[in-house]
Design a protein around this motif. Structure first.
Motif, short mmCIF file in Angstrom:
data_model
loop_
_atom_site.label_atom_id
_atom_site.label_comp_id
_atom_site.label_asym_id
_atom_site.label_seq_id
_atom_site.Cartn_x
_atom_site.Cartn_y
_atom_site.Cartn_z
N GLY A 13 0.77 -0.97 -0.16
CA GLY A 13 -0.29 0.45 -0.02
C GLY A 13 0.70 0.91 0.12
N ILE A 14 0.54 2.10 -0.37
CA ILE A 14 1.39 3.24 -0.79
C ILE A 14 0.45 4.48 -1.09
CG2 ILE A 14 1.74 3.23 -3.20
CD1 ILE A 14 5.23 4.28 -2.99
N GLN A 15 0.74 5.75 -0.24
CA GLN A 15 -0.21 6.62 -0.74
C GLN A 15 1.15 8.07 -0.76
OE1 GLN A 15 -2.84 7.94 2.06
NE2 GLN A 15 -2.67 10.29 2.59
N TYR A 16 0.84 8.81 -2.04
CA TYR A 16 0.98 9.73 -2.12
C TYR A 16 0.32 12.32 -1.90
CZ TYR A 16 2.39 6.54 -5.84
OH TYR A 16 2.88 5.09 -6.58
N GLY A 17 1.49 12.27 -2.09
CA GLY A 17 1.76 13.62 -1.07
C GLY A 17 0.09 13.74 -1.68
N ASP A 18 -0.17 14.13 -3.06
CA ASP A 18 -1.53 14.32 -3.33
C ASP A 18 -3.23 13.97 -2.29
OD1 ASP A 18 -1.43 13.02 -4.87
OD2 ASP A 18 -2.07 13.22 -6.75
N SER A 19 -2.62 12.49 -1.19
CA SER A 19 -3.37 11.73 -1.41
C SER A 19 -3.72 10.28 -1.62
CB SER A 19 -4.62 12.84 -0.52
OG SER A 19 -4.08 13.51 0.25
N SER A 20 -2.99 10.80 -2.97
CA SER A 20 -3.54 9.25 -4.28
C SER A 20 -3.07 8.17 -3.53
CB SER A 20 -3.61 9.86 -5.72
OG SER A 20 -3.57 11.12 -6.01
N PHE A 21 -4.02 7.48 -4.05
CA PHE A 21 -3.33 6.54 -3.37
C PHE A 21 -3.10 5.00 -4.23
CE2 PHE A 21 -7.47 5.61 -1.80
CZ PHE A 21 -7.55 4.25 -1.86
N SER A 22 -2.07 3.62 -3.77
CA SER A 22 -2.83 2.63 -4.56
C SER A 22 -2.02 1.18 -3.93
CB SER A 22 -1.71 2.48 -5.65
OG SER A 22 -1.67 1.31 -6.71
N ILE A 23 -3.13 0.31 -3.76
CA ILE A 23 -3.23 -0.59 -2.60
C ILE A 23 -3.35 -2.54 -3.81
CG2 ILE A 23 -4.09 -2.45 -1.49
CD1 ILE A 23 -5.35 0.66 -0.11
N GLY A 24 -2.46 -3.04 -3.46
CA GLY A 24 -2.48 -4.05 -4.84
C GLY A 24 -1.54 -5.31 -3.83
N LEU A 25 -0.88 -6.17 -5.26
CA LEU A 25 0.16 -7.63 -4.90
C LEU A 25 1.27 -7.19 -5.65
CD1 LEU A 25 -2.16 -10.13 -6.55
CD2 LEU A 25 -1.82 -9.85 -4.34
N PHE A 26 2.20 -7.15 -4.40
CA PHE A 26 4.14 -7.21 -4.10
C PHE A 26 3.99 -8.49 -5.46
CE2 PHE A 26 8.11 -6.70 -2.29
CZ PHE A 26 8.01 -5.03 -3.10
N ALA A 27 5.10 -8.25 -6.06
CA ALA A 27 5.37 -9.22 -7.15
C ALA A 27 6.68 -9.44 -7.14
CB ALA A 27 4.68 -9.81 -7.90
N LYS A 28 7.20 -10.04 -7.53
CA LYS A 28 8.41 -10.59 -8.49
C LYS A 28 8.85 -11.50 -9.74
CE LYS A 28 11.38 -13.85 -5.94
NZ LYS A 28 11.95 -13.81 -5.21
N GLU A 29 9.23 -10.63 -10.64
CA GLU A 29 9.24 -11.34 -12.22
C GLU A 29 10.91 -11.07 -12.70
OE1 GLU A 29 8.89 -12.99 -14.68
OE2 GLU A 29 6.03 -12.78 -14.33
N LYS A 30 11.00 -11.52 -13.69
CA LYS A 30 12.03 -11.34 -14.65
C LYS A 30 11.46 -10.23 -15.60
CE LYS A 30 14.47 -14.69 -16.70
NZ LYS A 30 15.32 -15.24 -17.95
N LEU A 31 12.39 -9.01 -15.61
CA LEU A 31 12.37 -7.69 -16.19
C LEU A 31 13.09 -7.80 -17.31
CD1 LEU A 31 11.09 -4.99 -16.80
CD2 LEU A 31 12.59 -4.12 -15.17
N THR A 32 12.79 -8.27 -18.38
CA THR A 32 13.49 -7.56 -19.19
C THR A 32 13.70 -6.89 -20.98
OG1 THR A 32 13.40 -10.20 -20.22
CG2 THR A 32 13.98 -8.85 -22.07
#
Length: 273
Positions: A13-32
């Motif tokens: 979960g993360i909240q930004y300075g303008d009070s926008s926020f995002s909640i979700g799944l934390f994942a791990k993947e290969k980035l190409t």
């Protein structure tokens, strides 16, 4: 916030300075990125509940200084170096680059600092400002009172009220030949240019440590709501101890180079149009 995990499922979960926020799944993947640039075990969030001022964005690329940011996770390849140029209009083209390949020798560097309680931010030290080639009578201690950051996600530069008052006064004095218009939200110095085919505006520059002067592009000085309401694109904070924010409107057409390893930030005029 630090992700929390239960069994094999992790949530962020993360909240930004303008009070926008995002909640979700934390994942791990290969980035190409290319066939030769691959990062195993890249950590990222997959937003399930995103609320606020995200507009039509498909996602966010974290470029901060914390360990989960893109520059930190790709440091083995790019050494925490990246640069961007924000274009002056949607019809122009900017760029975002990682690494120091092709970095211009005309980039002027100053030192990054750290903001207390905001270790992911890029702290800067603005020591002076000028309008029309004349430095304002602002103490460097006022500009440093609450600390200062550069932020590509904040639109309008926010100054300590004492500094903003001096900037506004000098700007209005040099623009007194033009009729003023009503304020626009937080922008209180607006003009009606509807009867003018050309307009002359004073140059504004920011001065940093190590003798670095950054002139603001004319398109970063004024915000055009309409030809009859064109406003000085700076605003004052609530008090002098709030954090000064160097916003993205004033970064237009500049190449801004971040070197997280050397703790430096650089600027070059004419990076894009």
């Amino acid at each position: 916030n630090s992700p929390g995990c239960s069994s094999s499922t992790c949530v962020y979960g993360i909240q930004y300075g303008d009070s926008s926020f995002s909640i979700g799944l934390f994942a791990k993947e290969k980035l190409t990125l290319t066939s030769n640039v691959v990062f195993d075990n890249f950590l990222f969030g997959c937003g399930q509940n995103n609320q606020g001022l995200f507009g039509g964005a498909a996602g966010l690329l974290g470029l901060g200084r914390n360990k989960l940011s893109f520059p930190s996770q790709t440091a083995i390849k790019f050494k925490k170096i990246f640069s961007y140029c924000l274009p002056s209009s949607p019809s122009s083209t900017g760029f975002l680059k990682f690494g120091n390949d092709g970095l211009s020798k005309s980039v002027k560097f100053t030192t990054l600092s750290t903001i207390s309680g905001g270790e992911s931010f890029y702290g800067i030290t603005i020591i002076a400002m000028s309008v029309g080639g004349k430095k304002l009578s602002i103490s460097a201690s006022i500009l440093a009172a609450g600390g200062a950051i550069i932020d590509s996600g904040t639109v309008i530069t926010r100054l300590p009220p004492t500094a903003y008052s001096a900037l506004r006064s000098a700007f209005r004095k040099q623009m007194n030949q033009y009729p003023m218009a009503k304020p626009l939200s937080i922008l209180d110095t607006c003009y009606d240019f509807s009867k003018y085919s050309t307009v002359s505006i004073p140059k504004i520059s920011l001065f940093f440590e190590k003798g670095v002067e950054v002139p603001i592009d004319a398109r970063g000085i004024l915000y055009v709501n309409s030809i009859s309401q064109v406003c000085l694109a700076f605003a004052g904070n609530t008090n002098d101890f709030d954090v000064l924010i160097y916003g993205n409107t004033q970064q237009k057409t500049l190449e801004v180079v971040y070197d997280g390893t050397r703790r430096m930030i650089g600027f070059r005029t004419g990076g894009c149009t």
